[in-house]
Design a protein around this motif. Structure first.
Motif, mmCIF file in Angstrom:
data_model
loop_
_atom_site.group_PDB
_atom_site.id
_atom_site.type_symbol
_atom_site.label_atom_id
_atom_site.label_comp_id
_atom_site.label_asym_id
_atom_site.label_seq_id
_atom_site.Cartn_x
_atom_site.Cartn_y
_atom_site.Cartn_z
ATOM 1 N N TRP A 18 0.821 -1.222 0.000
ATOM 2 C CA TRP A 18 0.000 0.000 0.000
ATOM 3 C C TRP A 18 0.848 1.263 0.000
ATOM 4 N N THR A 19 2.032 1.246 0.658
ATOM 5 C CA THR A 19 2.880 2.440 0.584
ATOM 6 C C THR A 19 3.448 2.617 -0.814
ATOM 7 N N GLY A 20 3.480 1.526 -1.584
ATOM 8 C CA GLY A 20 3.887 1.595 -2.987
ATOM 9 C C GLY A 20 2.715 1.856 -3.916
ATOM 10 N N ARG A 21 1.572 2.175 -3.350
ATOM 11 C CA ARG A 21 0.333 2.551 -4.057
ATOM 12 C C ARG A 21 -0.295 1.376 -4.834
ATOM 13 N N ASP A 22 -0.063 0.148 -4.356
ATOM 14 C CA ASP A 22 -0.671 -1.024 -4.974
ATOM 15 C C ASP A 22 -1.740 -1.594 -4.037
ATOM 16 N N VAL A 23 -2.905 -0.974 -4.069
ATOM 17 C CA VAL A 23 -4.002 -1.352 -3.163
ATOM 18 C C VAL A 23 -4.442 -2.789 -3.415
ATOM 19 N N ASP A 24 -4.541 -3.205 -4.670
ATOM 20 C CA ASP A 24 -5.002 -4.569 -4.965
ATOM 21 C C ASP A 24 -4.065 -5.615 -4.368
ATOM 22 N N VAL A 57 -4.257 6.260 -0.106
ATOM 23 C CA VAL A 57 -3.168 5.820 -0.992
ATOM 24 C C VAL A 57 -3.113 6.686 -2.248
ATOM 25 N N SER A 58 -4.251 7.131 -2.730
ATOM 26 C CA SER A 58 -4.272 7.954 -3.942
ATOM 27 C C SER A 58 -3.586 9.306 -3.750
ATOM 28 N N THR A 59 -3.359 9.715 -2.496
ATOM 29 C CA THR A 59 -2.708 10.999 -2.222
ATOM 30 C C THR A 59 -1.218 10.861 -1.920
ATOM 31 N N ILE A 60 -0.722 9.634 -1.777
ATOM 32 C CA ILE A 60 0.686 9.431 -1.402
ATOM 33 C C ILE A 60 1.607 9.848 -2.541
ATOM 34 N N THR A 61 2.589 10.676 -2.196
ATOM 35 C CA THR A 61 3.618 11.055 -3.159
ATOM 36 C C THR A 61 4.906 10.279 -2.918
ATOM 37 N N SER A 62 5.143 9.876 -1.664
ATOM 38 C CA SER A 62 6.274 9.016 -1.330
ATOM 39 C C SER A 62 6.018 8.405 0.045
ATOM 40 N N ALA A 77 4.152 -2.713 11.989
ATOM 41 C CA ALA A 77 4.778 -2.024 10.858
ATOM 42 C C ALA A 77 4.776 -0.525 11.146
ATOM 43 N N VAL A 78 5.925 0.096 11.014
ATOM 44 C CA VAL A 78 6.079 1.529 11.266
ATOM 45 C C VAL A 78 6.480 2.186 9.953
ATOM 46 N N TYR A 79 5.815 3.283 9.613
ATOM 47 C CA TYR A 79 6.031 3.914 8.321
ATOM 48 C C TYR A 79 5.821 5.418 8.411
ATOM 49 N N VAL A 80 6.304 6.099 7.401
ATOM 50 C CA VAL A 80 6.068 7.533 7.247
ATOM 51 C C VAL A 80 5.686 7.781 5.789
ATOM 52 N N THR A 81 4.672 8.610 5.593
ATOM 53 C CA THR A 81 4.229 8.929 4.240
ATOM 54 C C THR A 81 4.267 10.432 4.010
ATOM 55 N N ASN A 82 4.412 10.783 2.758
ATOM 56 C CA ASN A 82 4.224 12.161 2.307
ATOM 57 C C ASN A 82 3.045 12.117 1.347
ATOM 58 N N THR A 83 2.148 13.051 1.520
ATOM 59 C CA THR A 83 0.975 13.108 0.661
ATOM 60 C C THR A 83 0.893 14.476 0.001
ATOM 61 N N GLN A 84 -0.092 14.626 -0.838
ATOM 62 C CA GLN A 84 -0.290 15.905 -1.522
ATOM 63 C C GLN A 84 -0.614 17.016 -0.543
ATOM 64 N N PHE A 85 -1.138 16.683 0.628
ATOM 65 C CA PHE A 85 -1.564 17.710 1.579
ATOM 66 C C PHE A 85 -0.803 17.675 2.899
ATOM 67 N N LEU A 86 0.025 16.653 3.136
ATOM 68 C CA LEU A 86 0.707 16.530 4.420
ATOM 69 C C LEU A 86 2.029 15.800 4.240
ATOM 70 N N ALA A 117 -4.286 20.068 7.698
ATOM 71 C CA ALA A 117 -3.762 20.214 6.333
ATOM 72 C C ALA A 117 -4.862 20.147 5.284
ATOM 73 N N GLY A 118 -6.084 19.849 5.697
ATOM 74 C CA GLY A 118 -7.198 19.802 4.757
ATOM 75 C C GLY A 118 -7.404 18.469 4.093
ATOM 76 N N GLY A 119 -6.807 17.418 4.652
ATOM 77 C CA GLY A 119 -6.986 16.075 4.081
ATOM 78 C C GLY A 119 -8.303 15.457 4.494
ATOM 79 N N ASN A 120 -8.683 14.402 3.814
ATOM 80 C CA ASN A 120 -9.942 13.696 4.077
ATOM 81 C C ASN A 120 -9.734 12.742 5.237
ATOM 82 N N ILE A 121 -10.279 13.061 6.417
ATOM 83 C CA ILE A 121 -10.141 12.193 7.568
ATOM 84 C C ILE A 121 -11.318 11.236 7.690
ATOM 85 N N GLN A 122 -12.273 11.321 6.787
ATOM 86 C CA GLN A 122 -13.460 10.470 6.872
ATOM 87 C C GLN A 122 -13.323 9.144 6.157
#
Length: 123
Positions: A18-24, A57-62, A77-86, A117-122
């Motif tokens: 999922w961090t690699g944006r492969d939801v399936d 996942v659709s907002t992840i940039t890295s 599992a411990v991770y950090v993401t960068n998204t379009q808004f955060l 940051a204005g992201g979708n928390i829902q």
């Protein structure tokens, strides 16, 4: 009998998918009756987890997987993401694996930075 560190391997495959944006691919590692408890709700079944994962996942940039620790039935599992808004959005998943599939997850992350940051928390 489950192989030693089996949960660690499944959890690592899941978080890297999922961090690699492969939801399936991530969803293929879940049991049909999986339950995920998260700060923004409880998500049940593969369709429920799809609704949880896809919007984020659709907002992840890295993303970086910091570490995955585990044994034959439990993993973290411990991770950090960068998204379009955060940027630098950190999280941790506590994962239970049975029969080679993830059956339960408790996802830990702070909703406040995302909300500010204005992201979708829902999702």
């Amino acid at each position: 009998m489950t192989a030693p560190n089996a949960a660690q391997k499944v959890a690592e495959d899941y978080v890297r998918a999922w961090t690699g944006r492969d939801v399936d691919k991530a969803l293929s590692l879940l049991a049909d009756n999986v339950v995920c408890e998260a700060p923004n709700g409880t998500f049940e079944g593969i369709d429920g987890l799809r609704q949880f994962l896809e919007p984020f996942v659709s907002t992840i940039t890295s993303a970086t997987v910091i570490d995955v620790l585990g044994n034959d039935t439990q993993a973290a599992a411990v991770y950090v993401t960068n998204t379009q808004f955060l940027k630098d959005f950190r999280g941790m998943d506590c994962i239970t694996v049975e029969g080679g599939k993830i059956t339960h997850m408790v996802s830990h992350f702070d909703l406040l930075p995302m909300a500010k940051a204005g992201g979708n928390i829902q999702h």
